[in-house]
Scaffold this active site. Structure first.
Site, PDB file in Angstrom:
ATOM      1  N   GLY A 138       0.883  -1.445  -0.211  1.00  0.00           N
ATOM      2  CA  GLY A 138      -0.015   0.108  -0.059  1.00  0.00           C
ATOM      3  C   GLY A 138       0.839   1.295  -0.043  1.00  0.00           C
ATOM      4  O   GLY A 138       0.634   2.114  -0.951  1.00  0.00           O
ATOM      5  N   HIS A 139       1.954   1.104   0.919  1.00  0.00           N
ATOM      6  CA  HIS A 139       2.734   2.279   0.739  1.00  0.00           C
ATOM      7  C   HIS A 139       3.370   2.567  -0.400  1.00  0.00           C
ATOM      8  O   HIS A 139       3.676   3.600  -1.094  1.00  0.00           O
ATOM      9  CB  HIS A 139       3.804   2.245   1.988  1.00  0.00           C
TER      10      HIS A 139
ATOM     11  N   GLY B  41      -3.496   7.684   1.466  1.00  0.00           N
ATOM     12  CA  GLY B  41      -3.944   6.416   1.043  1.00  0.00           C
ATOM     13  C   GLY B  41      -5.303   6.576   1.335  1.00  0.00           C
ATOM     14  O   GLY B  41      -5.727   7.255   2.345  1.00  0.00           O
ATOM     15  N   GLN B  42      -6.361   6.135   0.440  1.00  0.00           N
ATOM     16  CA  GLN B  42      -7.544   6.167   0.693  1.00  0.00           C
ATOM     17  C   GLN B  42      -8.277   5.563   1.640  1.00  0.00           C
ATOM     18  O   GLN B  42      -9.455   5.453   2.334  1.00  0.00           O
ATOM     19  CB  GLN B  42      -8.485   5.991  -0.680  1.00  0.00           C
TER      20      GLN B  42
ATOM     21  N   LYS C  96      -4.498  -3.675   3.038  1.00  0.00           N
ATOM     22  CA  LYS C  96      -3.160  -3.723   3.626  1.00  0.00           C
ATOM     23  C   LYS C  96      -2.829  -2.639   4.744  1.00  0.00           C
ATOM     24  O   LYS C  96      -3.726  -1.635   4.755  1.00  0.00           O
ATOM     25  CB  LYS C  96      -2.081  -3.327   2.487  1.00  0.00           C
TER      26      LYS C  96
END
Length: 281
Positions: free
Chosen positions: A37-38, A149-150, A186
């Site tokens: 995710g990162h 991130g959403q 994640k």
């Protein structure tokens, strides 16, 4: 080649060099223990910016009493490997003392109801800490773009509000949720889950899919959608709901009707681990 520093002065010096060359700078704020995710945030930043700074800092001011500050997972060597592989330019990994003077007494806080909704109901100081550390990072890095991130949808909305209110002149870029193959969002906190809890955590993804299906079928009553999603989560014995809510994605206030720009969000404890997930119409 990824450069590393824990010093504010060195970040500022490097960014000044880049900007003298006319280069654009992106910032990806993280608390480390990086995952795919990162990496997706870094990839987006690299695609839009000439240079990318990633902060890797477990920020103490956003943790309340009895939260997981001390146990929050950390692996800086792995973080650097991931950042190098994805093309980040500089990782900023400060000590707490570098970010906060011993007598620090200044905070950045949004004084409306946005931070009191959703996660703010049970984590009352969380978003004050988030706004403070992100504000400091903006002042240190002076980026052109910053990437979030959403999955942390409330945080994203609050950061957008702070940037507008404080006239930062930084473009905030929201990036989609990245999921495991089986659908679990994640999260660095997924590492806390036992094998049994990891399987139980899929109730969040099932609830998200159910909510999306109901909306796609034309259900607009927030009460009905939330009731069915709640019932789905409650089928899992290891799950304890913190909240399942429908709010405006603009100001985080509760809505009765699900329509465009509605955020349907949840926080659920699986054992002792608090996980979040959401979808946006």
């Amino acid at each position: 080649m990824l450069e590393k520093t824990g010093k504010i002065s060195e970040v500022r010096e490097k960014v000044r060099e880049w900007k003298k060359q006319g280069l654009t700078v992106g910032l990806v704020p993280t608390m480390g223990y990086l995952h795919e995710g990162h990496a997706s945030l870094v990839d987006k930043a690299v695609s839009m910016c000439d240079r990318v700074v990633v902060s890797d800092f477990v920020n103490p001011t956003q943790f309340g009493p009895n939260e997981d500050l001390e146990s929050y997972p950390r692996d800086f060597a792995h973080d650097c490997e991931l950042l190098e592989a994805h093309g980040a330019s500089l990782v900023f990994h400060p000590e707490v003392e570098e970010m906060y003077e011993e007598d620090a007494a200044t905070f950045v806080e949004i004084q409306n109801d946005m931070p009191r909704q959703l996660c703010g109901q049970t984590r009352p100081i969380h978003f004050r800490g988030v706004c403070t550390v992100v504000s400091k990072l903006f002042n240190i890095v002076t980026p052109d773009y910053a990437f979030f991130g959403q999955k942390d949808a409330q945080q994203l909305a609050i950061i957008r509000k702070m940037v507008r209110d404080m006239s930062y002149g930084i473009e905030i870029v929201g990036c989609p949720i990245v999921r495991e193959e089986d659908g679990l969002a994640k999260s660095s906190r997924n590492t806390y889950l036992s094998p049994e809890e990891r399987q139980a955590a899929l109730c969040l993804w099932r609830a998200v899919r159910l909510g999306e299906k109901l909306v796609a079928e034309g259900v607009t009553s927030a009460k009905e959608v939330l009731a069915q999603m709640t019932a789905e989560i409650e089928k899992e014995p290891l799950a304890k709901i913190d909240y399942v809510s429908a709010v405006s994605n603009h100001d985080m206030m509760p809505v009765d009707e699900i329509k465009e720009d509605t955020l349907v969000a949840m926080a659920v404890y699986i054992g002792k681990t608090r996980l979040i997930d959401n979808f946006i119409i």
